[in-house]
Design a protein around this motif. Structure first.
Motif, PDB file in Angstrom:
ATOM      1  N   UNK A  18      -2.280  -3.583   1.521  1.00  0.00           N
ATOM      2  CA  UNK A  18      -2.521  -3.185   0.129  1.00  0.00           C
ATOM      3  C   UNK A  18      -1.384  -2.273  -0.305  1.00  0.00           C
ATOM      4  N   UNK A  19      -1.022  -2.374  -1.580  1.00  0.00           N
ATOM      5  CA  UNK A  19       0.056  -1.523  -2.086  1.00  0.00           C
ATOM      6  C   UNK A  19      -0.185  -1.213  -3.549  1.00  0.00           C
ATOM      7  N   UNK A  40     -10.340   3.550  -1.491  1.00  0.00           N
ATOM      8  CA  UNK A  40     -11.734   3.137  -1.277  1.00  0.00           C
ATOM      9  C   UNK A  40     -11.871   1.628  -1.455  1.00  0.00           C
ATOM     10  N   UNK A  41     -11.217   1.069  -2.459  1.00  0.00           N
ATOM     11  CA  UNK A  41     -11.265  -0.376  -2.685  1.00  0.00           C
ATOM     12  C   UNK A  41     -10.646  -1.138  -1.513  1.00  0.00           C
ATOM     13  N   UNK A  42      -9.537  -0.628  -0.972  1.00  0.00           N
ATOM     14  CA  UNK A  42      -8.907  -1.271   0.189  1.00  0.00           C
ATOM     15  C   UNK A  42      -9.858  -1.245   1.383  1.00  0.00           C
ATOM     16  N   UNK A  44     -13.127  -1.136   1.345  1.00  0.00           N
ATOM     17  CA  UNK A  44     -14.209  -2.099   1.088  1.00  0.00           C
ATOM     18  C   UNK A  44     -13.756  -3.535   1.313  1.00  0.00           C
ATOM     19  N   UNK A  45     -12.481  -3.810   1.043  1.00  0.00           N
ATOM     20  CA  UNK A  45     -11.938  -5.154   1.222  1.00  0.00           C
ATOM     21  C   UNK A  45     -11.525  -5.427   2.669  1.00  0.00           C
ATOM     22  N   UNK A  46     -11.642  -4.410   3.526  1.00  0.00           N
ATOM     23  CA  UNK A  46     -11.286  -4.589   4.930  1.00  0.00           C
ATOM     24  C   UNK A  46      -9.804  -4.466   5.214  1.00  0.00           C
ATOM     25  N   UNK A  47      -9.059  -3.909   4.289  1.00  0.00           N
ATOM     26  CA  UNK A  47      -7.622  -3.716   4.477  1.00  0.00           C
ATOM     27  C   UNK A  47      -7.397  -2.308   5.003  1.00  0.00           C
ATOM     28  N   UNK A  48      -6.635  -2.195   6.091  1.00  0.00           N
ATOM     29  CA  UNK A  48      -6.452  -0.895   6.732  1.00  0.00           C
ATOM     30  C   UNK A  48      -5.000  -0.437   6.775  1.00  0.00           C
ATOM     31  N   UNK A  49      -4.122  -1.149   6.070  1.00  0.00           N
ATOM     32  CA  UNK A  49      -2.730  -0.733   5.997  1.00  0.00           C
ATOM     33  C   UNK A  49      -2.332  -0.677   4.524  1.00  0.00           C
ATOM     34  N   UNK A  50      -1.683   0.428   4.143  1.00  0.00           N
ATOM     35  CA  UNK A  50      -1.358   0.685   2.741  1.00  0.00           C
ATOM     36  C   UNK A  50       0.113   1.043   2.574  1.00  0.00           C
ATOM     37  N   UNK A  51       0.643   0.687   1.414  1.00  0.00           N
ATOM     38  CA  UNK A  51       1.948   1.177   0.977  1.00  0.00           C
ATOM     39  C   UNK A  51       1.706   1.938  -0.319  1.00  0.00           C
ATOM     40  N   UNK A  66     -12.844  11.497   6.186  1.00  0.00           N
ATOM     41  CA  UNK A  66     -13.677  10.343   6.572  1.00  0.00           C
ATOM     42  C   UNK A  66     -13.325   9.094   5.763  1.00  0.00           C
ATOM     43  N   UNK A  67     -12.722   9.252   4.596  1.00  0.00           N
ATOM     44  CA  UNK A  67     -12.282   8.099   3.794  1.00  0.00           C
ATOM     45  C   UNK A  67     -10.916   7.621   4.281  1.00  0.00           C
TER      46      UNK A  67
END
Length: 92
Positions: A18-19, A40-42, A44-51, A66-67
């Motif tokens: 997610x980015x 939070x949306x990532x 919920x979507x099961x995405x655990x890597x962000x840019x 915890x988030x």
């Protein structure tokens, strides 16, 4: 949009990541609002890597532990920071 165009041009799918951020015509990544909601949306979507934009680092750090737990986060200054993270490494 730039990531989608790079994916199309290279004929490689973007991996599950997610980015967010605003990209200027010169390739600078500018900050955006709503980081907490996007994280939070990532989740919920099961995405655990962000840019995320580097200028949103403080916004990310303000999110409760915890988030944020379980995320791998990359902070980008330019699209040159983003592009290498988009595609799975090729085998062989």
């Amino acid at each position: 949009m730039a990531s989608a165009l790079l994916s199309l041009a290279s004929n490689r799918p973007v991996r599950k990541i997610a980015m967010t951020g605003e990209l200027t015509l010169t390739g600078q990544v500018f900050p955006v609002g709503g980081i907490r909601e996007k994280v939070i949306a990532a989740r919920r979507a099961g995405i655990r890597e962000l840019i995320l934009p580097v200028d949103n680092k403080g916004d990310f750090e303000d999110i409760p532990d915890h988030v944020r737990e379980g995320f791998k986060v990359h902070f980008a200054t330019t699209f040159d920071d983003v592009a290498p993270l988009l595609f799975a490494k090729r085998r062989g």
